[in-house]
Design a protein around this motif. Structure first.
Motif, mmCIF file in Angstrom:
data_model
loop_
_atom_site.group_PDB
_atom_site.id
_atom_site.type_symbol
_atom_site.label_atom_id
_atom_site.label_comp_id
_atom_site.label_asym_id
_atom_site.label_seq_id
_atom_site.Cartn_x
_atom_site.Cartn_y
_atom_site.Cartn_z
ATOM 1 N N THR A 150 0.879 -1.169 0.000
ATOM 2 C CA THR A 150 0.000 0.000 0.000
ATOM 3 C C THR A 150 0.918 1.221 0.000
ATOM 4 O O THR A 150 2.143 1.075 0.009
ATOM 5 N N ASN A 197 -6.253 -3.326 3.271
ATOM 6 C CA ASN A 197 -4.992 -4.075 3.123
ATOM 7 C C ASN A 197 -4.771 -4.977 4.334
ATOM 8 O O ASN A 197 -4.351 -6.129 4.190
ATOM 9 N N THR A 224 -7.515 -1.458 -5.536
ATOM 10 C CA THR A 224 -7.715 -0.499 -6.630
ATOM 11 C C THR A 224 -8.916 -0.946 -7.464
ATOM 12 O O THR A 224 -9.753 -0.118 -7.856
ATOM 13 N N THR A 267 -2.148 -1.062 -7.088
ATOM 14 C CA THR A 267 -1.571 0.027 -6.304
ATOM 15 C C THR A 267 -0.342 0.636 -6.975
ATOM 16 O O THR A 267 -0.154 1.850 -6.935
ATOM 17 N N GLN A 296 -6.472 10.015 -3.798
ATOM 18 C CA GLN A 296 -5.349 9.460 -3.033
ATOM 19 C C GLN A 296 -4.405 10.559 -2.544
ATOM 20 O O GLN A 296 -3.934 10.527 -1.407
#
Ligand SMILES: Cc1ncc(COP(=O)(O)O)c(C=O)c1O
Length: 370
Positions: free
Chosen positions: A74, A92, A262, A304, A343
């Motif tokens: 991550t 995660n 994702t 990711t 993000q």
């Protein structure tokens, strides 16, 4: 909520004035790492953040023989205000626990795992690269450390987390990748370990990938292991196909596909951008026919690392199938921009996906001060 007690030792090296150039992916590591131990009876104990250093592991440790090991990936993203964002770290940590269960390893409290990541990232924030699209990659790992050659679940484990400043996946802008459709090697099988993030899946993919590279391609498209006919994943990414510029189709999670964070995020984001989405079984012959006819206008990997990796062409049994114009398309660009805006905190996050890691004002990363 119970808080994990983490002993913090001083780092080995001071934070860098300037990060190495080029950064590449996963080649440089920050000065500290997180570690903690597990033993049957005692559970998880001895959590610490200390200097990044080599591990001393007995050659008889089970990880070297049975391969009991899992990992995650991550990122921490630099926001315009100089603070950092984690992206869906609980997801995660939950996937880490599912991998642990599949590999007969101990699970851990999700909150404690995310706390360990957060505290490490906060301490190491000066290593977050400033270039657009760069990030601090976070790699949690668990390995079996009991010394035995017996084939059974270990009774001792080490959990560690390391951090790596990484360059943008596509440094000079989006570049299409070429993909070889493998119908001899398979990555994993339903009932196997494909849903777990365990190194054996990746080691087993290297030979097929090397052959694809030797044949002039960059990545492999993995088909299902039973019928060698249905699309699973591309490289170490999930895959999506775009029909007529507006309909996004991705293989349904079948038991052999890693449930990407994702992928899940794009499935939720895409309808809000006006696309329709579908998860089902995708026949490779049908898909290649639709690429050839132009019905499939785009294809891309999702994960990711790259977020979106557009596919320029597929090679299957000696024939190349060029996707659209062979160049990255508008859907890939739109999804990439929309997701990375969330993000990196460039836009509001209506989905509640980001976790803010506040960095003291006086100690903001160099990037934020420039
Ligand atoms: C095999 C595989 N598939 C898909 C993905 C994409 O998952 P994510 O979006 O969570 O990074 C990854 C990366 O973790 C992977 O290793």
């Amino acid at each position: 909520m119970k808080k994990l007690e983490i002993r913090v030792e001083p780092g080995q090296r001071p934070a860098p004035q300037a990060l190495p150039d080029p950064l590449g992916f996963g080649r440089h590591f920050t000065s500290r790492m997180f570690t903690r131990h597990y033993s049957t009876g005692q559970g998880w104990h001895d959590a610490a953040i200390g200097p990044y250093k080599p591990l001393v592991i007995d050659p008889a440790a089970e990880v070297f023989h049975c391969g009991q090991m899992i990992f995650e990936g991550t990122k921490a993203y630099l926001r315009p205000d100089g603070n950092l964002n984690l992206f869906r770290p609980e997801m995660n940590a939950e996937r880490f626990n599912r991998s642990a269960e599949r590999m007969a390893m101990p699970v851990m409290d999700v909150g404690e795992h995310v706390q360990a990541i957060t505290e490490l990232v906060r301490l190491e924030h000066a290593w977050v690269p400033r270039a657009e699209g760069a990030a601090l990659y976070i790699r949690p790992v668990m390995i079996a450390t009991e010394n035995t050659l017996e084939v059974r679940a270990s009774r001792r484990f080490l959990h560690f987390i390391i951090l790596s400043p990484v360059a943008p996946y596509f440094a000079g802008g989006f570049k299409p990748v070429s993909v070889f459709v493998s119908d001899d090697f398979v990555r994993t099988v339903r009932g196997g370990t494909g849903e777990a993030k365990t190194p054996g899946n990746y080691a087993g993919s290297l030979c097929g990938t090397e052959k694809a590279i030797a044949a002039g391609y960059q990545q492999v498209l993995w088909l299902d292991a039973v019928e060698r006919r249905y699309v699973d994943e591309v490289g170490a990414m999930n895959i999506a196909l775009v029909y007529d510029g507006k309909h996004i189709r991705t293989p349904a999670l079948s038991g052999g596909i890693l449930p990407g964070i994702t992928r899940d995020s794009l499935l939720r984001l895409a309808p809000d951008l006006g696309y329709t989405v579908q998860q089902d079984r995708i026949d490779i012959l049908e898909a290649l026919r639709d690429v050839a006819s132009g019905k499939i206008t785009e294809a891309f990997g999702i994960g990711t690392g790259a977020v979106i990796a557009p596919v320029g062409r597929f090679g299957y049994r000696g024939t190349d199938y060029v996707v659209g114009s062979g160049e990255p398309g508008p859907v890939a660009r739109n999804l990439f921009r929309s997701l990375t805006d969330i993000q990196y905190g460039r836009t509001a996050d209506p989905y509640g996906w980001t976790r803010l890691v506040e960095v003291a004002t006086a100690a903001k990363p160099a990037a934020a001060q420039a």
